[in-house]
Design a protein around this motif. Structure first.
Motif, PDB file in Angstrom:
ATOM      1  N   LEU A  37      13.210  87.237  70.553  1.00 27.64           N
ATOM      2  CA  LEU A  37      11.612  87.403  70.755  1.00 27.64           C
ATOM      3  C   LEU A  37      11.496  88.513  71.192  1.00 27.64           C
ATOM      4  CD1 LEU A  37      10.560  83.765  71.333  1.00 27.64           C
ATOM      5  CD2 LEU A  37       9.891  85.102  69.247  1.00 27.64           C
ATOM      6  N   VAL A  38      12.206  88.878  72.276  1.00 29.89           N
ATOM      7  CA  VAL A  38      11.884  90.009  72.952  1.00 29.89           C
ATOM      8  C   VAL A  38      12.300  91.392  71.855  1.00 29.89           C
ATOM      9  CG1 VAL A  38      12.871  91.775  74.919  1.00 29.89           C
ATOM     10  CG2 VAL A  38      12.217  89.444  75.296  1.00 29.89           C
ATOM     11  N   ARG A  39      13.288  91.258  71.159  1.00 32.09           N
ATOM     12  CA  ARG A  39      13.804  92.018  70.306  1.00 32.09           C
ATOM     13  C   ARG A  39      12.709  92.470  69.512  1.00 32.09           C
ATOM     14  NH1 ARG A  39      18.890  89.803  70.727  1.00 32.09           N
ATOM     15  NH2 ARG A  39      18.263  88.563  68.770  1.00 32.09           N
ATOM     16  N   LEU A  40      11.903  91.351  68.625  1.00 32.84           N
ATOM     17  CA  LEU A  40      11.038  91.555  67.869  1.00 32.84           C
ATOM     18  C   LEU A  40       9.846  92.176  68.338  1.00 32.84           C
ATOM     19  CD1 LEU A  40      10.847  90.489  64.897  1.00 32.84           C
ATOM     20  CD2 LEU A  40       9.313  88.597  65.669  1.00 32.84           C
ATOM     21  N   LEU A  41       9.424  92.243  69.665  1.00 32.48           N
ATOM     22  CA  LEU A  41       8.403  92.947  70.343  1.00 32.48           C
ATOM     23  C   LEU A  41       8.516  94.257  69.904  1.00 32.48           C
ATOM     24  CD1 LEU A  41       8.133  91.474  73.981  1.00 32.48           C
ATOM     25  CD2 LEU A  41       6.603  90.885  71.870  1.00 32.48           C
ATOM     26  N   SER A  42       9.788  94.925  69.714  1.00 32.97           N
ATOM     27  CA  SER A  42       9.867  96.124  69.157  1.00 32.97           C
ATOM     28  C   SER A  42       9.758  96.518  67.578  1.00 32.97           C
ATOM     29  CB  SER A  42      11.320  96.997  69.738  1.00 32.97           C
ATOM     30  OG  SER A  42      11.387  96.579  71.134  1.00 32.97           O
ATOM     31  N   ALA A  43       9.344  95.644  67.055  1.00 29.55           N
ATOM     32  CA  ALA A  43       9.193  95.780  65.666  1.00 29.55           C
ATOM     33  C   ALA A  43       8.207  96.720  65.196  1.00 29.55           C
ATOM     34  CB  ALA A  43       8.922  94.421  64.858  1.00 29.55           C
ATOM     35  N   ALA A  46       3.200  88.112  67.007  1.00 32.81           N
ATOM     36  CA  ALA A  46       3.676  86.519  66.788  1.00 32.81           C
ATOM     37  C   ALA A  46       4.927  86.361  68.055  1.00 32.81           C
ATOM     38  CB  ALA A  46       4.513  86.360  65.385  1.00 32.81           C
ATOM     39  N   ALA A  47       5.686  87.430  68.241  1.00 36.09           N
ATOM     40  CA  ALA A  47       6.639  87.475  69.321  1.00 36.09           C
ATOM     41  C   ALA A  47       6.242  87.366  70.729  1.00 36.09           C
ATOM     42  CB  ALA A  47       7.466  88.556  69.197  1.00 36.09           C
ATOM     43  N   ALA A  48       4.993  87.896  70.893  1.00 29.24           N
ATOM     44  CA  ALA A  48       4.068  87.959  72.086  1.00 29.24           C
ATOM     45  C   ALA A  48       3.440  86.482  72.488  1.00 29.24           C
ATOM     46  CB  ALA A  48       3.022  89.115  72.452  1.00 29.24           C
ATOM     47  N   GLU A  49       3.003  86.054  71.632  1.00 35.55           N
ATOM     48  CA  GLU A  49       2.415  84.735  71.595  1.00 35.55           C
ATOM     49  C   GLU A  49       3.444  83.660  71.733  1.00 35.55           C
ATOM     50  OE1 GLU A  49      -0.244  84.232  67.959  1.00 35.55           O
ATOM     51  OE2 GLU A  49      -1.814  85.278  69.093  1.00 35.55           O
ATOM     52  N   ALA A  50       4.679  83.697  71.160  1.00 35.53           N
ATOM     53  CA  ALA A  50       5.917  82.751  71.337  1.00 35.53           C
ATOM     54  C   ALA A  50       6.455  82.733  72.749  1.00 35.53           C
ATOM     55  CB  ALA A  50       6.851  83.018  70.261  1.00 35.53           C
TER      56      ALA A  50
END
Length: 167
Positions: free
Chosen positions: A48-54, A62-66
């Motif tokens: 999810l942390v990696r997805l914050l850089s999408a 979505a990553a921040a909310e998760a």
């Protein structure tokens, strides 16, 4: 995932990280991690942390909310990087996630960005006065900032709007 079956978690992480899947499917997978597993999804935090850089706001949101639902305070620095995102909705979501993690203040330049984004967050919530969940979020914001009277007023309005809102 909806039944809480832990075997769904790695499948959701794989789907979330798969660039060959549709954007909405990837974002839905990330959202499901937070919504269906919450704190039990600690193993998904690195992904999810990696997805914050999408490169798309929908994935970042979505990553921040998760991460907010998982309540992992180790993600604070990564969430704080979203405070300078070009999209206001990403900045506001990052503030909401940080507030849910009970972060009131950040130091240095990121602290300045946080204060500015918190103002955007409050305005965004106030622009939807008939959404009980937003009133609860505004109440939580006030409570975290030691404004208990304002928090109580927001919670009262939320209950008036929806008497069955979860406590």
């Amino acid at each position: 995932a909806r039944s809480g079956d832990a075997s769904a978690l790695p499948l959701l992480v794989r789907a979330m990280e798969d660039p060959n899947l549709r954007l909405t499917l990837r974002a839905s997978a990330a959202a499901a991690i937070g919504k269906e597993f919450g704190p039990r999804a600690a193993a998904a935090v690195p992904a999810l942390v990696r997805l914050l850089s999408a490169d798309h706001p929908l994935l970042q949101i979505a990553a921040a909310e998760a991460l907010s639902a998982i309540r992992d305070r180790g993600a604070v620095g990564s969430l704080a990087r979203l405070l300078s995102a070009p999209a206001r909705v990403v900045r506001v979501t990052a503030v909401g996630a940080l507030i849910n993690l009970r972060i009131v203040r950040l130091e240095g330049d990121v602290g300045t960005l946080f204060e500015k984004a918190k103002q955007e967050y409050v305005v965004a919530l106030e622009n939807w006065p008939n959404v009980p969940e937003f009133r609860v979020n505004l109440g939580n914001y006030h409570l975290l900032h030691s404004r208990s009277d304002a928090a109580a007023a927001e919670y009262q309005v939320a209950l008036q709007l929806n008497p069955e809102i979860p406590e």
